[in-house]
Design an enzyme around this catalytic site. Structure first.
Site, mmCIF file in Angstrom:
data_model
loop_
_atom_site.group_PDB
_atom_site.id
_atom_site.type_symbol
_atom_site.label_atom_id
_atom_site.label_comp_id
_atom_site.label_asym_id
_atom_site.label_seq_id
_atom_site.Cartn_x
_atom_site.Cartn_y
_atom_site.Cartn_z
ATOM 1 N N TRP A 136 -3.675 -1.934 -1.295
ATOM 2 C CA TRP A 136 -3.715 -3.178 -2.069
ATOM 3 C C TRP A 136 -4.023 -4.252 -1.029
ATOM 4 O O TRP A 136 -3.220 -4.533 -0.148
ATOM 5 C CB TRP A 136 -2.370 -3.443 -2.744
ATOM 6 C CG TRP A 136 -2.405 -4.646 -3.624
ATOM 7 C CD1 TRP A 136 -2.909 -4.708 -4.905
ATOM 8 C CD2 TRP A 136 -1.935 -5.962 -3.311
ATOM 9 N NE1 TRP A 136 -2.776 -5.986 -5.393
ATOM 10 C CE2 TRP A 136 -2.179 -6.780 -4.444
ATOM 11 C CE3 TRP A 136 -1.324 -6.541 -2.201
ATOM 12 C CZ2 TRP A 136 -1.843 -8.132 -4.498
ATOM 13 C CZ3 TRP A 136 -0.991 -7.896 -2.247
ATOM 14 C CH2 TRP A 136 -1.250 -8.665 -3.387
ATOM 15 N N GLU A 154 7.343 -12.950 -21.731
ATOM 16 C CA GLU A 154 7.023 -11.564 -21.393
ATOM 17 C C GLU A 154 5.777 -11.097 -22.158
ATOM 18 O O GLU A 154 4.911 -10.419 -21.611
ATOM 19 C CB GLU A 154 8.240 -10.671 -21.697
ATOM 20 C CG GLU A 154 8.003 -9.174 -21.701
ATOM 21 C CD GLU A 154 7.553 -8.599 -20.361
ATOM 22 O OE1 GLU A 154 7.495 -9.337 -19.362
ATOM 23 O OE2 GLU A 154 7.226 -7.397 -20.342
ATOM 24 N N ARG A 199 0.928 1.744 -6.016
ATOM 25 C CA ARG A 199 1.184 0.720 -5.004
ATOM 26 C C ARG A 199 -0.074 -0.053 -4.634
ATOM 27 O O ARG A 199 -0.011 -1.026 -3.883
ATOM 28 C CB ARG A 199 1.759 1.363 -3.738
ATOM 29 C CG ARG A 199 3.063 2.090 -3.979
ATOM 30 C CD ARG A 199 3.501 2.811 -2.738
ATOM 31 N NE ARG A 199 4.077 1.895 -1.778
ATOM 32 C CZ ARG A 199 5.366 1.593 -1.702
ATOM 33 N NH1 ARG A 199 6.216 2.170 -2.518
ATOM 34 N NH2 ARG A 199 5.810 0.765 -0.817
ATOM 35 N N LYS A 210 2.389 -9.770 -20.390
ATOM 36 C CA LYS A 210 1.845 -8.439 -20.682
ATOM 37 C C LYS A 210 0.378 -8.545 -21.065
ATOM 38 O O LYS A 210 -0.462 -7.782 -20.597
ATOM 39 C CB LYS A 210 2.662 -7.853 -21.830
ATOM 40 C CG LYS A 210 2.990 -6.415 -21.801
ATOM 41 C CD LYS A 210 4.130 -5.942 -20.991
ATOM 42 C CE LYS A 210 4.133 -6.345 -19.545
ATOM 43 N NZ LYS A 210 5.347 -6.044 -18.871
ATOM 44 N N HIS A 242 5.622 -31.012 -27.260
ATOM 45 C CA HIS A 242 5.646 -31.809 -26.024
ATOM 46 C C HIS A 242 4.410 -31.536 -25.169
ATOM 47 O O HIS A 242 4.419 -31.798 -23.978
ATOM 48 C CB HIS A 242 6.924 -31.520 -25.236
ATOM 49 C CG HIS A 242 8.158 -31.901 -25.989
ATOM 50 N ND1 HIS A 242 8.530 -33.203 -26.208
ATOM 51 C CD2 HIS A 242 9.079 -31.141 -26.634
ATOM 52 C CE1 HIS A 242 9.634 -33.234 -26.930
ATOM 53 N NE2 HIS A 242 9.979 -31.993 -27.206
ATOM 54 N N ASN A 275 1.521 0.074 5.633
ATOM 55 C CA ASN A 275 1.908 -0.663 4.429
ATOM 56 C C ASN A 275 2.660 -1.894 4.904
ATOM 57 O O ASN A 275 3.586 -1.780 5.705
ATOM 58 C CB ASN A 275 2.821 0.223 3.565
ATOM 59 C CG ASN A 275 3.536 -0.573 2.487
ATOM 60 O OD1 ASN A 275 2.977 -1.530 1.942
ATOM 61 N ND2 ASN A 275 4.775 -0.187 2.179
ATOM 62 N N GLY A 276 2.257 -3.085 4.400
ATOM 63 C CA GLY A 276 2.962 -4.300 4.809
ATOM 64 C C GLY A 276 2.010 -5.272 5.487
ATOM 65 O O GLY A 276 0.787 -5.165 5.344
ATOM 66 N N GLU A 315 -1.907 -9.624 -18.004
ATOM 67 C CA GLU A 315 -2.112 -8.714 -16.873
ATOM 68 C C GLU A 315 -3.005 -7.529 -17.209
ATOM 69 O O GLU A 315 -3.658 -7.002 -16.322
ATOM 70 C CB GLU A 315 -0.785 -8.275 -16.246
ATOM 71 C CG GLU A 315 0.038 -7.310 -17.022
ATOM 72 C CD GLU A 315 1.280 -6.849 -16.231
ATOM 73 O OE1 GLU A 315 2.275 -6.532 -16.869
ATOM 74 O OE2 GLU A 315 1.239 -6.787 -14.985
ATOM 75 N N CYS A 374 0.858 -1.169 0.000
ATOM 76 C CA CYS A 374 0.000 0.000 0.000
ATOM 77 C C CYS A 374 0.900 1.227 0.000
ATOM 78 O O CYS A 374 2.100 1.126 0.173
ATOM 79 C CB CYS A 374 -0.852 -0.009 1.257
ATOM 80 S SG CYS A 374 -1.711 -1.567 1.480
ATOM 81 N N LYS A 433 1.677 -1.931 -8.696
ATOM 82 C CA LYS A 433 2.950 -1.739 -9.385
ATOM 83 C C LYS A 433 4.123 -2.261 -8.553
ATOM 84 O O LYS A 433 5.043 -2.852 -9.071
ATOM 85 C CB LYS A 433 3.122 -0.239 -9.656
ATOM 86 C CG LYS A 433 4.403 0.135 -10.346
ATOM 87 C CD LYS A 433 4.283 -0.095 -11.819
ATOM 88 C CE LYS A 433 5.572 0.203 -12.552
ATOM 89 N NZ LYS A 433 5.655 -0.603 -13.775
HETATM 90 O O1 M6R Z 1 9.610 -3.508 -9.396
HETATM 91 P P1 M6R Z 1 10.026 -4.849 -9.894
HETATM 92 O O2 M6R Z 1 10.731 -4.770 -11.218
HETATM 93 O O3 M6R Z 1 10.822 -5.633 -8.912
HETATM 94 O O4 M6R Z 1 8.665 -5.622 -10.142
HETATM 95 C C1 M6R Z 1 8.651 -6.960 -10.523
HETATM 96 C C2 M6R Z 1 7.283 -7.376 -11.001
HETATM 97 O O5 M6R Z 1 6.333 -7.200 -9.987
HETATM 98 C C3 M6R Z 1 6.841 -6.600 -12.238
HETATM 99 O O6 M6R Z 1 7.761 -6.703 -13.280
HETATM 100 C C4 M6R Z 1 5.464 -7.104 -12.733
HETATM 101 O O7 M6R Z 1 5.579 -8.415 -13.189
HETATM 102 C C5 M6R Z 1 4.922 -6.182 -13.824
HETATM 103 N N1 M6R Z 1 3.585 -5.774 -13.496
HETATM 104 C C6 M6R Z 1 4.861 -6.802 -15.161
HETATM 105 O O8 M6R Z 1 4.404 -5.933 -16.146
#
Ligand code: M6R
Length: 613
Positions: free
Chosen positions: A74, A485, A27, A489, A508, A98-99, A492, A2, A608
């Site tokens: 969050w 990746e 966050r 993308k 496979h 936060n935490g 998400e 958060c 994020k």
């Molecule tokens: O801040 P970070 O690079 O450590 O974050 C890692 C992942 O949480 C981050 O890359 C996440 O997978 C993204 N939302 C992907 O787009």
């Protein structure tokens, strides 16, 4: 995960709290709330959902008060509704957190034993009640917080205000970042801020102090008094923040993600300028590294999500260019697997935010094993940046969209520079090959700009992708992590199920999924293993699969296959292809999600910065 903020100001603080929370929304955005003191009396406003809901409620019925705290959530413990939204409060105090308080169940049971009732399902309310109870027993606010902190287990950052105390804000840091911001002082009366990061505080202050692990601080208009974990008074250094570096506007773009995709030629160029000695056509790291690549026995990489995929691409680079054995793990596994790490090895962590809990834990594990540690990190003031033995920064600037785009391409850029340096040091890369690679690298910003010109056709193609329930991404070599990746993308932000596979693995198992309804996105620059990927495309075509090829003109012609679409990429050296090919992969996900009307910058359930494990 958060975001928390606190202000002891000279005028009403509600608007500033909202402005800071807007900058912390990356966050978490499940709910938001603020609490202030109006003539010494605690008042609070909370709202489920995005910050906009809270802002609207405050527009209708403003809160006064020149001291306050705020929170964007969050959800971890308890559903994302108004009752569980922070700040949590008692008659004595309000707290934002936060935490995670890991022992909240035991503490809650203990407090319930004293007849205390809880209104929320959160772990945070336990903190509010625990500190209040200490105050009921006669302790003052600061002493009550100090008495409770050792009883809290887990990783957390906290901010408190107290009924009747309109010049007192208490903050505490234990495993989650927290900064103090110093505002203007007029006639001896200052303004002071508390926040999860510099980004939140940038509009109000140019000077911040990061609390260290275990610190707690007492903030008032006269300044900050900081205590360390043992209660002793300590000084922590002040740092200047350049407000410009914390600009968070969308410009002419509809979404931050679009802006960040289009910024890539510029930020990759800026990152390259930092690491490339153009006059000598070689990579020159600005700061010496505290270890020698030539002496390393092994490289262990730990990261999460997109940063992990950047690490997976880098594995290919380090192994081929520097003949350095690489082991890579998602950080959430690495930290608990407790891999044996020898002293001649290097642990490399990669993180945009520099606050990802699992990545940080992997870094700490490696340090405890006596390893050299290196961080590729985007936020230079983050915990990971501060704790790693050395950092190689990505200069992507603040990334706001939850889907990582420009941070990823900058991570790849830095990692390739590092692999080249390692190759040179280990004698596996000739000066001539280094020159060729540097020549290829410096064309990357231009090639990325060229790639963004495919946006129109990708937008049309995205309409087809949006009809799918499942999408497969395939690639070989460095295009395999790019396939992973691409799938991440798309998942998400569009919520379409997508999987990335090594093209050779298709037969496979995943080939069973192929039919006309499953688009198969093949990432295939015309490289040394292109022919192998063509065979896999044939296997897909033979089963009625619809191929979307992301490749160059030469490859498209050589493949000679009927595709649903081909995104023709500019020609480039195969080594730098992952950086350039990041663009179409991101644009496909972006336009699919936009076409489907999804919330691209703040997709459901995500945040994020993942500061909880
Ligand atoms: O801040 P970070 O690079 O450590 O974050 C890692 C992942 O949480 C981050 O890359 C996440 O997978 C993204 N939302 C992907 O787009």
């Amino acid at each position: 995960m958060c975001g928390i903020v606190g202000i002891v100001g000279r005028a009403f603080v509600a608007d500033h709290l909202i402005e800071a929370l807007r900058r912390l929304e990356y966050r978490g955005y499940d709910s938001a709330g603020i609490a202030t003191l109006e003539r010494g009396r605690l008042v609070r406003r909370r709202a489920e959902g995005k910050l906009a809901n809270l802002a609207m409620s405050l527009r209708d019925e403003p809160l006064g008060g020149s001291i306050g705290i705020g929170h964007t959530r969050w959800a971890t413990h308890g559903r994302p509704n108004e009752t569980n939204a922070h700040p949590h409060a008692t008659a004595r105090l309000a707290v934002v957190h936060n935490g995670i308080i890991e022992n909240f169940r035991e503490l809650k049971a203990e407090l319930q034993g004293f007849g205390i009732r809880f209104e929320s399902e959160t772990d945070t309310e336990v903190v509010a009640q625990l500190v209040s109870r200490e105050m009921d027993q006669g302790l003052g606010p600061e002493e009550a917080v100090a008495a409770c902190l050792p009883r809290l287990h887990g990783a957390f950052a906290l901010g408190f205000i107290f009924s009747g105390y309109d010049d007192l804000l208490v903050g505490a840091r234990h495993g989650a970042p927290l900064a103090i911001g110093f505002g203007e002082v007029e006639a001896g009366i200052g303004e002071i801020y508390l926040g999860s990061d510099a980004l939140a505080l940038a509009p109000f202050t140019e000077e911040i102090t990061y609390l260290e692990e275990g610190d707690w601080a007492v903030l008032s208009r006269a300044g900050a008094v900081i205590h360390d974990i043992d209660g002793g008074l300590v000084e922590r250094p002040r740092q200047r923040i350049v407000a410009q570096a914390y600009q968070v506007e969308k410009g002419n773009h509809r979404h931050f993600m679009a802006k960040e995709i289009h910024e890539q030629p510029e930020v990759v160029g800026r990152t390259l300028a930092h690491y490339v000695d153009l006059a000598r056509s070689r990579i020159a790291l600005p700061d010496a590294l505290p270890f020698e690549f030539a002496r390393l026995s092994r490289l262990s990489i730990a990261a999460c999500g997109t940063a992990y995929y950047a690490g997976l691409v880098a594995k290919y680079w380090f192994e081929t260019l520097a003949r350095l054995p690489v082991e890579i793990d998602v950080a959430s596994e690495a930290r608990y697997r407790e891999p044996p790490l020898d002293r001649d090895g290097l642990t490399l962590v990669i993180s945009q935010s520099g606050e990802t809990a699992d990545t940080l834990a992997s870094l700490r594990y490696a340090k405890a094993q006596g390893q050299h540690t290196l961080a590729v990190v985007n936020v230079p003031t983050s915990t990971i940046a501060r704790e790693a033995s050395a950092i190689v920064p990505t200069l992507a600037g603040p990334e706001i969209g939850v889907a990582s785009t420009k941070a990823f391409s900058c991570q790849l850029t830095v990692l390739l520079c590092l692999a080249i340096v390692a190759g040179r040091a280990r004698g596996t890369l000739s000066a001539e090959r280094e020159r060729e690679l540097v020549d290829a690298l410096i064309t990357v910003p231009g090639l990325m700009a060229e790639a963004t010109k495919r946006e129109g056709e990708i937008e049309v193609l995205a309409r087809e992708v949006s009809k799918a329930r499942d999408v497969l991404y395939l690639g070989r070599g460095t295009s395999y992590p790019m396939a992973l990746e691409g799938a991440l993308k798309l998942k998400e932000i569009s919520y379409i199920h997508a999987e990335g596979y090594a093209a050779g693995e298709l037969k496979h198992g995943p080939i069973a999924l192929i039919d006309e309804s499953v688009p198969v996105i093949v990432i295939a620059p015309h490289d040394a293993i292109f022919e192998k990927t063509v065979s896999n495309m044939q296997e897909v075509a033979a089963r009625g699969g619809r191929i979307i090829l992301i490749g160059d003109a030469k490859g498209a012609a050589a493949a000679g296959l009927e595709t649903l679409a081909t995104v023709t990429m500019p020609d480039c050296d195969a080594v730098v292809a992952p950086i350039v090919y990041a663009v179409p992969i991101q644009l496909i996900a972006y336009h699919t999600a936009v076409f489907m009307g999804k919330d691209v910058d703040q997709p459901r359930n995500l945040a994020k910065s993942v500061t909880v494990e």
